[in-house]
Design a protein around this motif. Sequence first.
Motif, short mmCIF file in Angstrom:
data_model
loop_
_atom_site.label_atom_id
_atom_site.label_comp_id
_atom_site.label_asym_id
_atom_site.label_seq_id
_atom_site.Cartn_x
_atom_site.Cartn_y
_atom_site.Cartn_z
N SER A 1 0.83 -1.20 0.00
CA SER A 1 0.00 0.00 0.00
C SER A 1 0.87 1.25 0.00
O SER A 1 2.01 1.24 0.45
N ILE A 2 0.33 2.33 -0.49
CA ILE A 2 1.03 3.60 -0.54
C ILE A 2 0.55 4.44 0.63
O ILE A 2 -0.64 4.61 0.84
N GLU A 3 1.50 4.97 1.40
CA GLU A 3 1.15 5.83 2.53
C GLU A 3 1.01 7.26 2.05
O GLU A 3 1.78 7.73 1.22
N THR A 4 0.02 7.95 2.61
CA THR A 4 -0.24 9.34 2.28
C THR A 4 -0.23 10.16 3.55
O THR A 4 -0.93 9.80 4.51
N ILE A 5 0.54 11.24 3.57
CA ILE A 5 0.48 12.16 4.71
C ILE A 5 -0.80 12.95 4.56
O ILE A 5 -1.04 13.61 3.56
N SER B 1 -11.03 13.93 20.23
CA SER B 1 -12.06 14.45 19.35
C SER B 1 -11.74 14.03 17.91
O SER B 1 -10.72 13.41 17.64
N GLY B 2 -12.64 14.40 17.01
CA GLY B 2 -12.45 14.06 15.61
C GLY B 2 -12.28 15.28 14.73
O GLY B 2 -12.72 16.37 15.08
N VAL B 3 -11.61 15.07 13.60
CA VAL B 3 -11.51 16.08 12.55
C VAL B 3 -11.78 15.38 11.23
O VAL B 3 -11.64 14.17 11.12
N CYS B 4 -12.14 16.15 10.24
CA CYS B 4 -12.40 15.60 8.92
C CYS B 4 -11.26 15.98 7.99
O CYS B 4 -10.77 17.11 8.02
N ALA B 5 -10.84 15.03 7.17
CA ALA B 5 -9.80 15.28 6.16
C ALA B 5 -10.30 14.77 4.82
O ALA B 5 -11.10 13.83 4.75
N LEU B 6 -9.82 15.40 3.77
CA LEU B 6 -10.20 14.99 2.41
C LEU B 6 -9.10 14.09 1.85
O LEU B 6 -7.93 14.46 1.83
N LEU B 7 -9.48 12.92 1.41
CA LEU B 7 -8.55 11.95 0.85
C LEU B 7 -8.92 11.73 -0.61
O LEU B 7 -10.09 11.57 -0.94
N ASN B 8 -7.94 11.75 -1.48
CA ASN B 8 -8.17 11.51 -2.92
C ASN B 8 -9.18 12.48 -3.54
O ASN B 8 -9.96 12.10 -4.39
N ASN C 1 6.60 10.67 12.99
CA ASN C 1 7.35 11.94 13.04
C ASN C 1 6.41 13.15 13.04
O ASN C 1 6.59 14.08 12.26
N ASP C 2 5.38 13.11 13.87
CA ASP C 2 4.40 14.19 14.00
C ASP C 2 3.58 14.43 12.74
O ASP C 2 2.99 15.49 12.55
N LYS C 3 3.53 13.45 11.86
CA LYS C 3 2.67 13.48 10.68
C LYS C 3 1.64 12.36 10.81
O LYS C 3 1.92 11.29 11.35
N VAL C 4 0.42 12.60 10.34
CA VAL C 4 -0.62 11.59 10.33
C VAL C 4 -0.59 10.96 8.95
O VAL C 4 -0.74 11.65 7.94
N VAL C 5 -0.36 9.64 8.93
CA VAL C 5 -0.18 8.90 7.69
C VAL C 5 -1.28 7.88 7.53
O VAL C 5 -1.56 7.10 8.44
N ILE C 6 -1.92 7.87 6.35
CA ILE C 6 -2.96 6.87 6.02
C ILE C 6 -2.41 5.98 4.92
O ILE C 6 -1.79 6.46 3.98
N GLY C 7 -2.69 4.70 5.05
CA GLY C 7 -2.29 3.77 3.99
C GLY C 7 -1.38 2.69 4.48
O GLY C 7 -0.86 2.66 5.53
#
Length: 109
Positions: free
Chosen positions: A2-6, A17-24, A103-109
Motif C-alpha cells: 500500500s502507498i502511505e499518504t500524509i 475528538s475528531g476532525v475531517c480530512a479529504l482523501l483523494n 514523526n508528527d505526521k498523520v499517515v494513512i495507507g
Amino acid sequence: MSIETIICDKSDLIENSGVCALLNDDEQVAIFYLPATEQKVFAIANWDPIGQANVLSRGIIGDIAGEIVVASPLYKQHFSLISGQCLEDESAPVKTYPIALKNDKVVIG
C-alpha cells in the motif's frame, strides 16, 4: 504493497475528538486522536450510512463494553473506531483506514 499518504500534521488534531480530512479529492475521512490509547489515531469514513451525511468526525467518542466508538451526531448510532461496525445495525458498517503517527505526521495507507 500500500502507498502511505500524509494526511495532516499531528498539530491539526484535537485530543479526544475528531476532525475531517479529504482523501483523494473526494473521500472524506474522520480522524480521531485518542492519545491515552495504544493506537493513538483512528480513521473511519466520515459518511454516516444511516443519517446519510458526512458527519461522523463531529460525533462523540465513547466506550461501550470496551469497544472504542463514535456516536453519530444525527441518530446516535455507535460505530467502532477499530472495525467500523455499527453496534446497533450490523448491516451499516463504515470503512476503516490504516492510520499511524510518524514523526508528527498523520499517515494513512
